[in-house]
Design an enzyme around this catalytic site. Structure first.
Site, short mmCIF file in Angstrom:
data_model
loop_
_atom_site.label_atom_id
_atom_site.label_comp_id
_atom_site.label_asym_id
_atom_site.label_seq_id
_atom_site.Cartn_x
_atom_site.Cartn_y
_atom_site.Cartn_z
N GLU A 185 37.96 177.63 35.40
CA GLU A 185 37.17 177.18 36.66
C GLU A 185 36.43 178.34 37.12
OE1 GLU A 185 39.75 175.45 39.39
OE2 GLU A 185 39.49 173.34 38.44
N GLU A 254 41.62 168.41 33.43
CA GLU A 254 42.87 168.33 34.47
C GLU A 254 42.57 166.93 35.32
OE1 GLU A 254 43.55 171.57 37.13
OE2 GLU A 254 43.16 173.17 35.32
C1 GAL Z 1 42.83 173.60 39.55
C2 GAL Z 1 43.32 174.84 38.40
C3 GAL Z 1 44.81 174.50 38.02
C4 GAL Z 1 45.59 174.22 39.29
C5 GAL Z 1 44.96 173.05 39.99
C6 GAL Z 1 45.90 172.71 41.22
O1 GAL Z 1 41.76 174.00 40.11
O2 GAL Z 1 42.41 175.00 37.31
O3 GAL Z 1 45.16 175.87 37.52
O4 GAL Z 1 45.65 175.23 39.91
O5 GAL Z 1 43.69 173.19 40.58
O6 GAL Z 1 47.05 172.38 40.80
#
Ligand code: GAL
EC number: 3.2.1.23
Length: 638
Positions: A185, A254
């Site tokens: 990110e 994600e």
């Molecule tokens: C995303 C990040 C992950 C984790 C997630 C929240 O933005 O890439 O590593 O932090 O948020 O659980």
């Protein structure tokens, strides 16, 4: 046979490989605008995050088997730099940090791996995965066009890639790794810091490419990822995401299955129906890779949690913290995965035709010569809809997608949970032997103790503790001369500014009060009237770090501990500014130094037992032993 070039190449590779003594299946991994291509086949890939240090190696085979049974093709994990290189050049890859073993367990289960090397990971992990020593390398600035940072990042990334190659873990070598990730990110950071960020992104991409892993690299949330790298989406919904080139597939790294728990925060919850809908929408809009973050969240063992992050990283994931299927989430998604696989031939070979079926209803149809799959959606969040499609009627509950793998039969609707749920209740196990408690009082140090040091002014906590402990003492004397009067006859007011995260204030050995920050606002101010007597008064401040930050622009510059101002108000001679006074410092607690939280350490101290067990006494270590043979729990309470 009309084989294309890729398929021919794959067969050739297979023959070459099988002529050697050990035949591991080597494959080419590429991609096009539709999907990741493995062995010449476009694939719809379903993936789940399981972070290896958040469970024990004994749990890995079972977690991974459950992921496979749940219909996943890929296991995604970050690589946790600070776990692997606790001090510069000293590497650790054992036990929960046995990365190679973890990947081999995935391989044995017949699943693929998406390896997010980072090495910045965010992940609610202490310091975002960076070792604390990194901050103290001269000239260091994290995650920008900074030579010391780039050198350290490259060295660690190379180390991991080399390890993977030596163990033949990339798919092109017959291993399970089909994708890697560099950074995490970075897009939003680049947007904030501008030119040096852009230069860094370019460097990162070139550095990663130069490592020749043979499998595609990903950068998540990186709209300007260079051509050689796939940019992907992270979020609760990603249906409208478009990669930055027509040659790249639409991937979702994600899909948050719940959320993390912060100190003092509510335990998050995301309904299975909503996750299923988000997945179906992504697929019907041409998406071909989905990763559940997290599939198993697990536990932040030791001191691995990021700032103000709880020990449990359960995440409301399909597998709960202990690795048990969370129903109906686990099985509702498992059914979804089966249906998506039925649709796969149509999904990979056709683009969707979208037609409106009503005000908030749509059909997405994937039709090729030999296959047809349809997705019927109702985006109305409050009312069901009856729609006409292909001459038949279908009833769509509010906020749902129906999936028809043959363009006729509804096999699945995201809002219809057809899972028999047996809810799990944790029960106290009755024991015949009453718990036998012991207590050990932590001592408040004095400036003359071994290991204390003194200097004028206040010091930053982590620069001294180097995060070897959460605890740091600030000690000073407040001397009240006999002729000093307190104005208005009241107790004077002590005010302490701290950069975080929690503070216990002791005056003459007694707890005067406690103050703490939060994830949103780590800084704190203690402001309270304190009792002082004529002569020397001992002030002892126990500053506690609740993990180190894991996200934010240049979070390496954020401070911890008592940095002032510290003032005493209400003395006759005016407000005293104690900030520049002489202070003494001590790293850690005595209990930690004696390892009272371990079996060996606990036997070195005399525990108070029975009626002598301390009650409501601040800074006390407690231990309880159920029976002689069974577990031994030690806790510190402050
Ligand atoms: C995303 C990040 C992950 C984790 C997630 C929240 O933005 O890439 O590593 O932090 O948020 O659980």
């Amino acid at each position: 046979m009309g084989l294309n070039f890729r398929e021919k190449a794959w067969i050739l590779l297979g023959i070459l490989c099988c002529s050697s003594l050990i035949c591991s299946v080597k494959a080419i991994v590429t991609y096009d605008r539709k999907a990741v291509i493995i062995n010449g086949q476009r694939r719809i890939l379903l993936s789940g995050s399981i972070h290896y240090p958040r469970s024990t190696p004994e749990m890995w085979p079972d977690l991974i088997q459950k992921a496979k049974d749940g219909g996943l093709d890929v296991i995604q994990t970050y690589v946790f730099w600070n776990g692997h290189e606790p001090s510069p050049g000293q590497y650790y890859f054992e036990d929960r940090y046995d990365l190679v073993k973890f990947i081999k367990v995935v391989q044995q289960a017949g699943l693929y791996v998406h390896l997010r090397i980072g090495p910045y990971v965010c992940a609610e992990w202490n310091f975002g995965g960076f070792p604390v020593w990194l901050k103290y390398v001269p000239g260091m600035v994290f995650r920008t066009d900074n030579e010391p940072f780039k050198a350290a990042m490259q060295k660690f990334t190379e180390k991991i890639v080399r390890m993977m190659k030596e163990e033949k873990l990339f798919e092109t070598q017959g291993g399970p790794i089909i994708l890697s990730q560099i950074e995490n990110e970075y897009g939003p950071i680049e947007w904030e810091i501008g030119a040096p960020g852009k230069a860094y992104t370019k460097w990162v991409a070139e550095m990663a490419q130069g490592l020749s892993t043979g499998v595609p690299w990903i950068m998540c949330k990186q709209d300007d990822a260079p051509n050689s790298i796939i940019n992907t989406c992270n979020g609760f919904y990603c249906e409208n995401f478009k990669p930055n080139s027509d040659n790249k597939p639409k991937m979702w790294t994600e899909n948050w299955t719940g959320w993390f728990t912060e100190f003092g925060g509510a335990v998050p919850y995301r309904p299975a129906e909503d996750i299923a809908l988000s997945v179906a929408r992504f697929i019907q809009n041409g998406g071909s890779f989905i990763n559940y973050y997290m599939y198993h969240g697990g536990t932040n063992f030791d001191r691995t949690a990021g700032e103000f992050i709880a020990t449990s990283y359960d995440y409301d994931a399909p597998l709960d913290e202990y690795g048990l299927p969370r129903e109906p989430k686990y099985s509702h998604l498992k059914r979804l995965h089966k249906v998506i696989k039925l649709c796969e031939p149509a999904l990979v070979s056709a683009d969707p035709t979208v037609t409106s079926l009503g005000d908030k209803q749509e059909a997405h149809v994937f039709k090729s010569k030999s296959s047809c799959a349809a997705f019927l959606s109702n985006y109305n969040t409050s009312s069901a809809a009856r729609v006409l499609f292909g001459g038949s009627t279908y009833d769509l509950p509010p906020w749902s997608v129906s999936i028809l793998p043959d363009c006729k039969t509804e096999y699945y609707n995201t809002a219809k949970v057809q899972v028999r749920t047996s809810s799990i209740h944790m029960k106290m196990v009755p024991t015949n032997t009453p718990f036998s408690w012991g207590s050990y009082n932590e001592e408040i140090p004095s400036a003359n103790d071994n290991g204390t040091f003194s200097q004028d002014g206040l010091v930053e906590q982590i620069s001294i503790t180097r995060d070897k402990t959460d605890y740091f003492w600030y000690l000073t004397d407040i001397t009240i001369s006999p002729d000093e009067k307190f104005l208005t006859g009241e107790d004077p007011l002590l005010t302490i500014g701290s950069a975080g995260h929690a503070l216990h204030v002791f005056v003459n050995g007694q707890l005067a009060g406690t103050a703490y920050g939060s994830l949103e606002k780590p800084k704190l101010t203690f402001s309270q009237k304190i009792k002082l007597h004529a002569g020397v008064n001992k002030l002892a401040l126990l500053s506690t770090a609740a993990g180190l930050p894991n996200v934010g622009v240049h979070y390496e510059t954020w401070n911890t501990g008592v940095l002032g101002p510290v003032t005493l108000n209400g003395v006759n001679s005016g407000t005293w500014d104690m900030t520049k006074w002489k202070w003494s410092y001590k790293i850690g607690t005595k209990g930690e130094a004696l390892s009272v939280h371990t079996l060996a350490g606990s036997s070195t101290v005399e525990w108070k037992e029975g009626s002598l067990v301390a009650k409501k006494q601040p800074l006390t270590w407690y231990k309880v032993r159920e029976t002689e043979e069974s577990m031994n729990h030690d806790h510190q309470q402050s």
